[in-house]
Design a protein around this motif. Structure first.
Motif, PDB file in Angstrom:
ATOM      1  N   MET A   1       1.787   6.584   1.157  1.00 27.58           N
ATOM      2  CA  MET A   1       1.763   6.552   2.721  1.00 27.58           C
ATOM      3  C   MET A   1       0.581   5.846   3.115  1.00 27.58           C
ATOM      4  O   MET A   1      -0.229   5.336   2.093  1.00 27.58           O
ATOM      5  CB  MET A   1       1.833   7.932   3.037  1.00 27.58           C
ATOM      6  CG  MET A   1       0.614   8.709   2.650  1.00 27.58           C
ATOM      7  SD  MET A   1       0.250  10.186   3.490  1.00 27.58           S
ATOM      8  CE  MET A   1      -0.667   9.654   4.808  1.00 27.58           C
ATOM      9  N   VAL A   2       0.586   5.221   4.205  1.00 26.89           N
ATOM     10  CA  VAL A   2      -0.745   4.600   4.567  1.00 26.89           C
ATOM     11  C   VAL A   2      -1.276   5.318   5.966  1.00 26.89           C
ATOM     12  O   VAL A   2      -0.567   5.586   6.893  1.00 26.89           O
ATOM     13  CB  VAL A   2      -0.519   3.127   4.982  1.00 26.89           C
ATOM     14  CG1 VAL A   2      -1.641   2.556   5.553  1.00 26.89           C
ATOM     15  CG2 VAL A   2      -0.415   2.516   3.740  1.00 26.89           C
ATOM     16  N   SER A   3      -2.343   5.714   5.870  1.00 26.85           N
ATOM     17  CA  SER A   3      -2.903   6.115   7.054  1.00 26.85           C
ATOM     18  C   SER A   3      -4.323   5.480   7.351  1.00 26.85           C
ATOM     19  O   SER A   3      -5.156   5.351   6.562  1.00 26.85           O
ATOM     20  CB  SER A   3      -3.293   7.783   6.996  1.00 26.85           C
ATOM     21  OG  SER A   3      -4.638   7.965   7.022  1.00 26.85           O
TER      22      SER A   3
ATOM     23  N   LEU B   1       0.853  -1.231  -0.113  1.00 24.94           N
ATOM     24  CA  LEU B   1       0.109  -0.072  -0.176  1.00 24.94           C
ATOM     25  C   LEU B   1       0.825   1.234   0.125  1.00 24.94           C
ATOM     26  O   LEU B   1       0.657   1.998  -0.513  1.00 24.94           O
ATOM     27  CB  LEU B   1      -0.889  -0.008   1.221  1.00 24.94           C
ATOM     28  CG  LEU B   1      -2.284  -0.625   0.975  1.00 24.94           C
ATOM     29  CD1 LEU B   1      -2.984  -0.785   2.283  1.00 24.94           C
ATOM     30  CD2 LEU B   1      -3.420   0.332   0.305  1.00 24.94           C
ATOM     31  N   ILE B   2       2.001   1.152   0.836  1.00 27.70           N
ATOM     32  CA  ILE B   2       2.884   2.515   0.938  1.00 27.70           C
ATOM     33  C   ILE B   2       3.568   2.734  -0.627  1.00 27.70           C
ATOM     34  O   ILE B   2       3.442   3.872  -1.167  1.00 27.70           O
ATOM     35  CB  ILE B   2       3.860   2.304   1.803  1.00 27.70           C
ATOM     36  CG1 ILE B   2       3.163   2.062   3.367  1.00 27.70           C
ATOM     37  CG2 ILE B   2       4.942   3.583   1.763  1.00 27.70           C
ATOM     38  CD1 ILE B   2       4.260   1.885   4.572  1.00 27.70           C
ATOM     39  N   GLN B   3       3.869   1.674  -1.057  1.00 25.92           N
ATOM     40  CA  GLN B   3       4.192   1.812  -2.649  1.00 25.92           C
ATOM     41  C   GLN B   3       3.262   2.292  -3.599  1.00 25.92           C
ATOM     42  O   GLN B   3       3.580   3.077  -4.362  1.00 25.92           O
ATOM     43  CB  GLN B   3       4.878   0.313  -3.171  1.00 25.92           C
ATOM     44  CG  GLN B   3       6.269   0.087  -2.897  1.00 25.92           C
ATOM     45  CD  GLN B   3       6.712  -1.213  -2.939  1.00 25.92           C
ATOM     46  OE1 GLN B   3       6.073  -2.069  -3.103  1.00 25.92           O
ATOM     47  NE2 GLN B   3       7.976  -1.502  -2.771  1.00 25.92           N
ATOM     48  N   LYS B   4       2.180   1.870  -3.455  1.00 23.89           N
ATOM     49  CA  LYS B   4       1.159   2.293  -4.347  1.00 23.89           C
ATOM     50  C   LYS B   4       0.733   3.925  -4.069  1.00 23.89           C
ATOM     51  O   LYS B   4       0.463   4.668  -4.908  1.00 23.89           O
ATOM     52  CB  LYS B   4      -0.207   1.413  -4.180  1.00 23.89           C
ATOM     53  CG  LYS B   4      -1.236   1.675  -5.415  1.00 23.89           C
ATOM     54  CD  LYS B   4      -2.224   0.598  -5.088  1.00 23.89           C
ATOM     55  CE  LYS B   4      -3.551   0.985  -5.875  1.00 23.89           C
ATOM     56  NZ  LYS B   4      -3.638   1.581  -6.894  1.00 23.89           N
TER      57      LYS B   4
ATOM     58  N   VAL C   1      -3.350   5.411  12.790  1.00 26.17           N
ATOM     59  CA  VAL C   1      -1.838   5.672  12.611  1.00 26.17           C
ATOM     60  C   VAL C   1      -1.424   5.960  11.140  1.00 26.17           C
ATOM     61  O   VAL C   1      -2.277   5.552  10.101  1.00 26.17           O
ATOM     62  CB  VAL C   1      -1.386   4.089  12.717  1.00 26.17           C
ATOM     63  CG1 VAL C   1      -1.877   2.876  11.996  1.00 26.17           C
ATOM     64  CG2 VAL C   1       0.048   3.794  12.544  1.00 26.17           C
ATOM     65  N   THR C   2      -0.340   6.397  11.032  1.00 25.02           N
ATOM     66  CA  THR C   2       0.141   6.914   9.680  1.00 25.02           C
ATOM     67  C   THR C   2       1.645   6.337   9.465  1.00 25.02           C
ATOM     68  O   THR C   2       2.482   6.694  10.224  1.00 25.02           O
ATOM     69  CB  THR C   2       0.218   8.376   9.400  1.00 25.02           C
ATOM     70  OG1 THR C   2      -1.138   8.871   9.786  1.00 25.02           O
ATOM     71  CG2 THR C   2       0.531   8.776   7.970  1.00 25.02           C
ATOM     72  N   PHE C   3       1.715   5.622   8.451  1.00 26.37           N
ATOM     73  CA  PHE C   3       3.086   5.153   7.896  1.00 26.37           C
ATOM     74  C   PHE C   3       3.517   6.006   7.098  1.00 26.37           C
ATOM     75  O   PHE C   3       2.942   5.961   5.655  1.00 26.37           O
ATOM     76  CB  PHE C   3       3.305   3.671   7.579  1.00 26.37           C
ATOM     77  CG  PHE C   3       2.607   2.728   8.745  1.00 26.37           C
ATOM     78  CD1 PHE C   3       3.589   2.263   9.685  1.00 26.37           C
ATOM     79  CD2 PHE C   3       1.447   2.357   8.861  1.00 26.37           C
ATOM     80  CE1 PHE C   3       3.322   1.539  10.612  1.00 26.37           C
ATOM     81  CE2 PHE C   3       0.961   1.368   9.796  1.00 26.37           C
ATOM     82  CZ  PHE C   3       2.042   0.929  10.666  1.00 26.37           C
TER      83      PHE C   3
ATOM     84  N   ILE D   1      12.010   5.642  15.566  1.00 29.47           N
ATOM     85  CA  ILE D   1      11.134   5.416  14.326  1.00 29.47           C
ATOM     86  C   ILE D   1      10.303   6.879  14.378  1.00 29.47           C
ATOM     87  O   ILE D   1       9.614   6.967  15.175  1.00 29.47           O
ATOM     88  CB  ILE D   1      10.242   4.351  14.575  1.00 29.47           C
ATOM     89  CG1 ILE D   1      10.949   3.179  14.805  1.00 29.47           C
ATOM     90  CG2 ILE D   1       8.994   4.091  13.555  1.00 29.47           C
ATOM     91  CD1 ILE D   1      10.496   1.866  15.159  1.00 29.47           C
ATOM     92  N   ASP D   2      10.684   7.619  13.448  1.00 27.91           N
ATOM     93  CA  ASP D   2       9.956   9.126  13.348  1.00 27.91           C
ATOM     94  C   ASP D   2       8.885   9.224  12.223  1.00 27.91           C
ATOM     95  O   ASP D   2       8.248  10.182  12.158  1.00 27.91           O
ATOM     96  CB  ASP D   2      10.871  10.284  13.270  1.00 27.91           C
ATOM     97  CG  ASP D   2      11.786  10.278  12.189  1.00 27.91           C
ATOM     98  OD1 ASP D   2      11.796   9.065  11.555  1.00 27.91           O
ATOM     99  OD2 ASP D   2      12.843  10.851  12.177  1.00 27.91           O
ATOM    100  N   PHE D   3       8.831   8.032  11.595  1.00 27.74           N
ATOM    101  CA  PHE D   3       7.901   8.161  10.333  1.00 27.74           C
ATOM    102  C   PHE D   3       6.636   7.603  10.558  1.00 27.74           C
ATOM    103  O   PHE D   3       5.661   7.374   9.676  1.00 27.74           O
ATOM    104  CB  PHE D   3       8.419   7.727   8.982  1.00 27.74           C
ATOM    105  CG  PHE D   3       9.145   6.369   9.304  1.00 27.74           C
ATOM    106  CD1 PHE D   3      10.237   6.046   9.769  1.00 27.74           C
ATOM    107  CD2 PHE D   3       8.192   5.242   8.580  1.00 27.74           C
ATOM    108  CE1 PHE D   3      10.751   4.649   9.786  1.00 27.74           C
ATOM    109  CE2 PHE D   3       8.679   4.021   8.463  1.00 27.74           C
ATOM    110  CZ  PHE D   3       9.937   3.597   9.237  1.00 27.74           C
ATOM    111  N   VAL D   4       6.286   7.114  11.787  1.00 29.22           N
ATOM    112  CA  VAL D   4       5.193   6.422  12.028  1.00 29.22           C
ATOM    113  C   VAL D   4       4.247   7.397  13.249  1.00 29.22           C
ATOM    114  O   VAL D   4       4.948   7.499  14.280  1.00 29.22           O
ATOM    115  CB  VAL D   4       5.187   5.020  12.599  1.00 29.22           C
ATOM    116  CG1 VAL D   4       3.898   4.214  12.929  1.00 29.22           C
ATOM    117  CG2 VAL D   4       6.285   4.135  11.718  1.00 29.22           C
ATOM    118  N   THR D   5       3.197   7.762  12.952  1.00 25.94           N
ATOM    119  CA  THR D   5       2.479   8.606  13.968  1.00 25.94           C
ATOM    120  C   THR D   5       1.369   8.212  14.404  1.00 25.94           C
ATOM    121  O   THR D   5       0.667   7.305  13.564  1.00 25.94           O
ATOM    122  CB  THR D   5       2.152   9.962  13.255  1.00 25.94           C
ATOM    123  OG1 THR D   5       3.001  10.268  12.227  1.00 25.94           O
ATOM    124  CG2 THR D   5       2.231  11.232  14.401  1.00 25.94           C
TER     125      THR D   5
END
Ligand SMILES: [Fe+2]
Ligand SMILES: [Fe+2]
Length: 493
Positions: free
Chosen positions: A73-75, A67-70, A115-117, A156-160
């Motif tokens: 990001m994924v939220s 999903l992130i590739q497509k 959550v957001t990646f 890990i700072d890119f996951v909120t």
């Protein structure tokens, strides 16, 4: 209302409503939720080094990274009883129901709202994520902040992680969503779809399952119908493109049961009728998928094949295990469900015969559900249009008395109709008036959007007055939900 085309044809290709997420994204999203669900469960038993855990963790990684590739990001966000993927509502299918429910319930318990990646995830990141989640206590207000900080502590700072949002209208929804019957009905509904699907898959693989599980589910459905039929009828507004056959079978059985109840059937008869309705199209499992899902019209040869499905259905149920549960009434019901009063239906018979009661009931339920369901190649008819068409067609094809019963059942404003009210508000018919004298005054869900664009729902009883003897709301006319981009089923889930 004027309309001249016949069902199934010539209404042109419909556009997917803008509320609907692309099929591709829905698939990836549902897949991700099911993987997260399994991983969450496995993480309660095993630690990160365990082989089983690692295997599931790999599968989740693939799902999230795809999903992130497509999407870059994924939220994932939880709002009320729904999950949003990248700000769009993620629909769940019968298969996905358990996973959705699990993730929703457990995140909500810990007051985690999303959550957001923002970058691709590796095994370490995912493991930290799952185990930090597990370490949080239920109901702590600062869980989300604590979660994000602990991730940052691990570099890990890119996951909120964000806290659960209480929506403004949440309190107003209590009357719609906190009813136990509704929750049970949903569970039974989706479980029935899943079971029908499993059975058909087995039949396609030339295995013949037993019917007892399905029978138990029909008995539960009958029990629910006695408690509050409108909940079940509301669920029939869920029309699923991908799961059409299974969804359709369950809807037909709900309508058939409701008709059977009005005819005074005993529980035993209702159980038989419900099962027959669930199996009415089982013969289609012998027809190649290319023919079954063909978007345009069928050619002559394909029609010959298609018209064999009632007979193939009979053959199939006679091969089921636990044949003792099947009786002649059920077999004949399946055979009859496309026979017409004027002998224009199929299979072609040498001699005209009376159509059985089960056959006639299922026929009415079948036509009504098929017409109100969108297909890839056409827009659905509104409930009102479908009933009007069926009325015009009565006598020739459908049993006029049963048709009257159907109208009494769904009301002149059937459950799920979108209506314009005298106040200018839009409403969705939620529950028919218990008093048949007031069929034009059902309960409706008023729908509006707040400034943030979230849909607000409020239940209105059209029997309500302005204090004096004037009604507060009246229905002016029904509207076509596809034109207003409204996804009706959403209001019944
Ligand atoms: Fe059929
Ligand atoms: Fe059917």
């Amino acid at each position: 209302m004027e309309f001249d085309s016949s069902p199934g044809e010539s209404q042109g290709v419909s556009k997917a409503p803008p509320e609907a997420m692309s099929a591709d994204l829905t698939k990836l999203g549902s897949h991700l939720i099911s993987k997260i669900h399994v991983l969450m469960r496995v993480s309660l038993i095993y630690d990160a080094k365990n082989e089983t855990f690692r295997q599931f963790s790999q599968e989740s990684l693939q799902a999230v990274n795809a999903l992130i590739q497509k999407e870059r990001m994924v939220s994932l966000k939880i709002l009320k009883n729904e999950i949003f993927l990248n700000e769009e509502r993620l629909r769940y299918s019968a298969d996905g129901f358990t996973s959705f429910k699990y993730v929703l319930t457990h995140w909500k318990k810990k007051l985690i709202g999303g959550v957001t990646f923002r970058e691709l995830v590796d095994e370490r990141v995912l493991n930290e994520f799952i185990f930090i989640f597990n370490s949080l206590e239920d109901g702590k207000e600062d869980n989300a902040a604590r979660f994000t900080k602990r991730l940052a502590d691990c570099g890990i700072d890119f996951v909120t992680v964000t806290p659960l949002e209480k929506s403004v209208s949440e309190e107003e929804d209590t009357s719609l969503e906190r009813e136990d019957n509704r929750e049970v009905a949903k569970k039974v509904f989706f479980e029935t779809i899943g079971t029908v699907k499993d059975m058909i898959t087995q039949i396609e693989g030339k295995q013949y399952p037993g019917v007892r599980k399905l029978k138990r589910l029909v008995q539960k459905t009958i029990h629910l119908a006695v408690e509050d039929e409108s909940i079940l009828l509301g669920l029939t507004t869920i029309k699923n493109y991908d799961e059409y056959t299974y969804n359709h079978s369950v809807n037909v059985s709900i309508y058939a049961l409701a008709l059977g109840r009005r005819l005074g059937f005993s529980r035993q008869m209702l159980t038989e009728l419900g099962l027959t309705a669930l199996f009415h199209d089982v013969g289609k499992s012998k027809i190649p998928k290319e023919v079954l899902n063909k978007p345009a019209g069928l050619d002559d040869e394909e029609w010959v094949l298609m018209k064999k499905h009632p007979l193939m259905g009979v053959e199939t149920i006679l091969n089921l295990k636990q044949l003792g549960e099947i009786n002649p009434r059920m077999v004949i019901g399946i055979f009859d469900h496309h026979l017409k009063g004027d002998a224009s239906g199929y299979p072609k018979l040498f001699r005209k015969k009376e159509i059985s009661l089960f056959g006639r009931i299922i026929q009415i339920a079948d036509v009504y559900d098929a017409m109100t369901t969108p297909r890839v190649y056409r827009k659905p008819w509104t409930p009102e249009q479908a009933l009007a068409f069926m009325l015009r067609d009565r006598g020739k094809h459908l049993d006029p008395i049963l048709l009257k019963v159907l109208i009494g059942l769904v009301g002149i404003f059937p459950i799920g109709s979108l209506v314009l009210l005298s106040t200018g508000e839009l409403g969705i018919v939620f529950k028919p008036n218990a008093d048949s004298k007031w069929m034009d005054r059902p309960q409706v869900i008023l729908i509006s959007r707040d400034q943030k664009g979230y849909v607000k729902k409020e239940l209105a009883d059209l029997m309500a007055t302005n204090g004096g003897n004037q009604f507060k709301w009246s229905i002016i006319k029904t509207l076509d939900p596809t034109e207003y981009h409204i996804d009706i089923a959403k209001y019944f889930l």
